[in-house]
Design a protein around this motif. Sequence first.
Motif, PDB file in Angstrom:
ATOM      1  N   LEU A 174      66.618 -45.137 -77.546  1.00 29.84           N
ATOM      2  CA  LEU A 174      65.992 -46.106 -76.647  1.00 29.84           C
ATOM      3  C   LEU A 174      67.034 -46.861 -75.826  1.00 29.84           C
ATOM      4  N   LEU A 175      68.143 -47.217 -76.444  1.00 26.58           N
ATOM      5  CA  LEU A 175      69.213 -47.902 -75.705  1.00 26.58           C
ATOM      6  C   LEU A 175      69.834 -46.987 -74.653  1.00 26.58           C
ATOM      7  N   GLU A 176      70.037 -45.724 -75.007  1.00 26.00           N
ATOM      8  CA  GLU A 176      70.576 -44.770 -74.038  1.00 26.00           C
ATOM      9  C   GLU A 176      69.599 -44.550 -72.884  1.00 26.00           C
ATOM     10  N   ALA A 177      68.303 -44.518 -73.195  1.00 27.31           N
ATOM     11  CA  ALA A 177      67.295 -44.354 -72.140  1.00 27.31           C
ATOM     12  C   ALA A 177      67.316 -45.543 -71.190  1.00 27.31           C
ATOM     13  N   SER A 178      67.496 -46.719 -71.749  1.00 22.31           N
ATOM     14  CA  SER A 178      67.564 -47.929 -70.924  1.00 22.31           C
ATOM     15  C   SER A 178      68.793 -47.898 -70.023  1.00 22.31           C
ATOM     16  N   LYS A 179      69.941 -47.534 -70.592  1.00 25.76           N
ATOM     17  CA  LYS A 179      71.171 -47.451 -69.808  1.00 25.76           C
ATOM     18  C   LYS A 179      71.088 -46.376 -68.727  1.00 25.76           C
ATOM     19  N   ALA A 180      70.319 -45.315 -68.993  1.00 30.27           N
ATOM     20  CA  ALA A 180      70.175 -44.224 -68.031  1.00 30.27           C
ATOM     21  C   ALA A 180      69.203 -44.593 -66.915  1.00 30.27           C
ATOM     22  N   GLY A 181      68.554 -45.747 -67.033  1.00 30.27           N
ATOM     23  CA  GLY A 181      67.665 -46.207 -65.984  1.00 30.27           C
ATOM     24  C   GLY A 181      66.270 -45.616 -66.024  1.00 30.27           C
ATOM     25  N   ARG A 182      65.838 -45.161 -67.171  1.00 30.69           N
ATOM     26  CA  ARG A 182      64.463 -44.648 -67.278  1.00 30.69           C
ATOM     27  C   ARG A 182      63.497 -45.769 -66.920  1.00 30.69           C
ATOM     28  N   GLU A 183      62.525 -45.472 -66.085  1.00 29.33           N
ATOM     29  CA  GLU A 183      61.554 -46.481 -65.661  1.00 29.33           C
ATOM     30  C   GLU A 183      60.708 -46.980 -66.820  1.00 29.33           C
ATOM     31  N   SER A 184      60.316 -46.059 -67.690  1.00 27.70           N
ATOM     32  CA  SER A 184      59.503 -46.469 -68.834  1.00 27.70           C
ATOM     33  C   SER A 184      59.749 -45.550 -70.016  1.00 27.70           C
ATOM     34  N   VAL A 185      59.675 -46.158 -71.184  1.00 27.21           N
ATOM     35  CA  VAL A 185      59.772 -45.420 -72.440  1.00 27.21           C
ATOM     36  C   VAL A 185      58.646 -45.929 -73.326  1.00 27.21           C
ATOM     37  N   GLY A 186      57.906 -45.010 -73.905  1.00 25.71           N
ATOM     38  CA  GLY A 186      56.809 -45.388 -74.772  1.00 25.71           C
ATOM     39  C   GLY A 186      56.833 -44.589 -76.061  1.00 25.71           C
ATOM     40  N   ILE A 187      56.172 -45.116 -77.048  1.00 26.10           N
ATOM     41  CA  ILE A 187      56.068 -44.486 -78.357  1.00 26.10           C
ATOM     42  C   ILE A 187      54.593 -44.441 -78.718  1.00 26.10           C
ATOM     43  N   PHE A 188      54.154 -43.296 -79.275  1.00 26.88           N
ATOM     44  CA  PHE A 188      52.778 -43.219 -79.753  1.00 26.88           C
ATOM     45  C   PHE A 188      52.709 -42.369 -81.019  1.00 26.88           C
ATOM     46  N   GLY A 189      51.572 -42.483 -81.695  1.00 23.79           N
ATOM     47  CA  GLY A 189      51.337 -41.669 -82.885  1.00 23.79           C
ATOM     48  C   GLY A 189      51.917 -42.232 -84.168  1.00 23.79           C
ATOM     49  N   LEU A 190      52.322 -43.491 -84.169  1.00 23.97           N
ATOM     50  CA  LEU A 190      52.859 -44.101 -85.385  1.00 23.97           C
ATOM     51  C   LEU A 190      51.738 -44.419 -86.365  1.00 23.97           C
ATOM     52  N   SER A 191      52.019 -44.254 -87.635  1.00 25.72           N
ATOM     53  CA  SER A 191      51.067 -44.718 -88.649  1.00 25.72           C
ATOM     54  C   SER A 191      51.025 -46.240 -88.560  1.00 25.72           C
ATOM     55  N   SER A 192      50.022 -46.854 -89.138  1.00 28.85           N
ATOM     56  CA  SER A 192      49.927 -48.317 -89.076  1.00 28.85           C
ATOM     57  C   SER A 192      51.139 -48.962 -89.754  1.00 28.85           C
ATOM     58  N   HIS A 193      51.633 -48.339 -90.823  1.00 28.10           N
ATOM     59  CA  HIS A 193      52.818 -48.868 -91.511  1.00 28.10           C
ATOM     60  C   HIS A 193      54.029 -48.870 -90.578  1.00 28.10           C
ATOM     61  N   PHE A 194      54.294 -47.742 -89.925  1.00 32.16           N
ATOM     62  CA  PHE A 194      55.472 -47.668 -89.054  1.00 32.16           C
ATOM     63  C   PHE A 194      55.282 -48.453 -87.766  1.00 32.16           C
ATOM     64  N   ASN A 195      54.054 -48.641 -87.334  1.00 33.83           N
ATOM     65  CA  ASN A 195      53.809 -49.518 -86.195  1.00 33.83           C
ATOM     66  C   ASN A 195      54.263 -50.938 -86.548  1.00 33.83           C
ATOM     67  N   LYS A 196      53.948 -51.388 -87.757  1.00 39.43           N
ATOM     68  CA  LYS A 196      54.384 -52.717 -88.218  1.00 39.43           C
ATOM     69  C   LYS A 196      55.902 -52.776 -88.341  1.00 39.43           C
ATOM     70  N   VAL A 197      56.501 -51.735 -88.920  1.00 37.73           N
ATOM     71  CA  VAL A 197      57.959 -51.704 -89.106  1.00 37.73           C
ATOM     72  C   VAL A 197      58.665 -51.721 -87.750  1.00 37.73           C
ATOM     73  N   PHE A 198      58.228 -50.893 -86.813  1.00 29.65           N
ATOM     74  CA  PHE A 198      58.851 -50.846 -85.494  1.00 29.65           C
ATOM     75  C   PHE A 198      58.739 -52.194 -84.793  1.00 29.65           C
ATOM     76  N   THR A 199      57.616 -52.869 -84.970  1.00 30.58           N
ATOM     77  CA  THR A 199      57.439 -54.191 -84.378  1.00 30.58           C
ATOM     78  C   THR A 199      58.361 -55.206 -85.056  1.00 30.58           C
ATOM     79  N   MET A 200      58.459 -55.141 -86.381  1.00 37.61           N
ATOM     80  CA  MET A 200      59.309 -56.078 -87.133  1.00 37.61           C
ATOM     81  C   MET A 200      60.780 -55.954 -86.746  1.00 37.61           C
ATOM     82  N   VAL A 201      61.254 -54.735 -86.513  1.00 34.39           N
ATOM     83  CA  VAL A 201      62.670 -54.554 -86.175  1.00 34.39           C
ATOM     84  C   VAL A 201      62.936 -54.684 -84.677  1.00 34.39           C
ATOM     85  N   GLY A 202      61.893 -54.910 -83.892  1.00 29.44           N
ATOM     86  CA  GLY A 202      62.069 -55.185 -82.471  1.00 29.44           C
ATOM     87  C   GLY A 202      62.093 -53.988 -81.554  1.00 29.44           C
ATOM     88  N   ILE A 203      61.674 -52.827 -82.028  1.00 27.56           N
ATOM     89  CA  ILE A 203      61.672 -51.644 -81.168  1.00 27.56           C
ATOM     90  C   ILE A 203      60.730 -51.843 -79.980  1.00 27.56           C
TER      91      ILE A 203
END
Length: 119
Positions: free
Chosen positions: A73-102
């Motif tokens: 995600l950091l490399e995508a940001s540095k490369a100037g990608r207009e948007s990056v999205g994530i989908f298909g996470l289980s509810s557990h990993f959705n919470k974890v990704f949110t907690m760690v700031g992804i």
Amino acid sequence: MQETTRITQRTATTSSGSPVCIFSFNGDITSTAKEVILTAYHGLDGSSPHLLLDFTSVDYINSSGIAIIIQVLLEASKAGRESVGIFGLSSHFNKVFTMVGINKYAALHPDEAAALSAI
């Protein structure tokens, strides 16, 4: 037993006709997946300014795996990608990704249709 990480790459199109690169992960995402994931990411041709990461077929991600995703995600940001999205996470990993700031680096969506419509 840990399942080897595999990545398939495909292109989708938004309703406005913009191309989107989708990385679909399959298997566990741990430190052993680093080379596979980074090689796939570095192999992108750059023709699409949008990137979606599909976790629908991922059952396990440990802290090392999360660190690899953050690196992408950091490399995508540095490369100037207009948007990056994530989908298909289980509810557990959705919470974890949110907690760690992804969610500061990539929008989290419930499925591919929602992710594509947000672009």
